[in-house]
Design an enzyme around this catalytic site. Sequence first.
Site: not given
Length: 368
Positions: A124, A328, A351
């Site tokens: 899309l 860390g 989305e």
Amino acid sequence: MDRFAHYGWPFFEPRHEKLAREAEAWARENLAHAHGEDADSICRRLVQDLGCAGYLSYAVNEQVDVRSVALLREVFAYHAGLADFAFVMQGLGSGPIALAGSPALKSRFLEKAKSGAAIAAFALSEPGAGSDVQAISTRARKDGAGWRLDGTKSWISNGGIADFYVTFAKADEGISAFVVEAKDVDASERIEIVAPHPMAVVKLKNARAEPLGELGAGFKLAMRNLDVFRTTVAAAALGFARRALDESMARARQREMFGQKLAEFQLTQAKLADMATAIDAGALLTYRSAWTRDVKKSRVTREAAMAKMFATESAQAVIDNAVQLCGGLGVMRGHPVERLYREVRALRIYEGATEVQKLIIAKDLLKS
């Protein structure tokens, strides 16, 4: 702490808790390989494994049970981000065919997607059209008895490994949906992102295409498909956040500082309380939306937007807190919390970005 306690909420039926526990057992046994830099190979294998185990049938389905897809995403995301990705992309990529495909298209593509024999993609977005879908410039033209597409799609998940692409283009009738097979596109330009995923720019040059659904109805079809799966993005965020909380609690109970455990400091306890509360609040929004769609058969435009916005934003905060608690270790390459920190970020964008979800919520409020 029972990670499955929320499946006793009234949003669920006994079959949902059973599915979640079965998926959890399967994930523990089968997802150890689902981490690494070779995302293409990992995802190909994951799609096959998920298909063989029967889990893809929940996402590739003409009548999707959103609660089932959501809880599976939560379980898979807890164990491996790529497993969640491979699972849901089969549904998102084939969803328009399930919603509007002809019997012939369903026969050709859905069974293969469901079994894991074919990988699906949803094409899309474009370089100039992300949230603004109406701005797409890919063109569709009639060519004798068939159709041809010309244009460029970008940020396409499964790009480069997909066997077919559900593609949206502008025809004379308006935005329309088409199915394009992989042999007819150029997906060689890959996109590297912070957490490795198969992704590519997909170039269509005189590409053969088959129309999907009614011409001119592509925008509505794309939105219908996204509406089905948007709630489940929130569920994936929950899976990431729950893993971060579990890693944080384990570290806090183990780490010695200044003569006591990290978990004994009130600042640590306050942070863990905030994390747990945010996760439960996100879960309530997420499964309310899924239940409303499944049981009430109602549109969940506002509910899904609220769930996605809150759960993804909260998951980002929970995981950031986990990094802080792990010190860390939280930024050491390959540590679960470091991996989560990279994986969660995209959920606030794809989305429908958080900002778009806010606009959707406000528009729905003002309309009502």
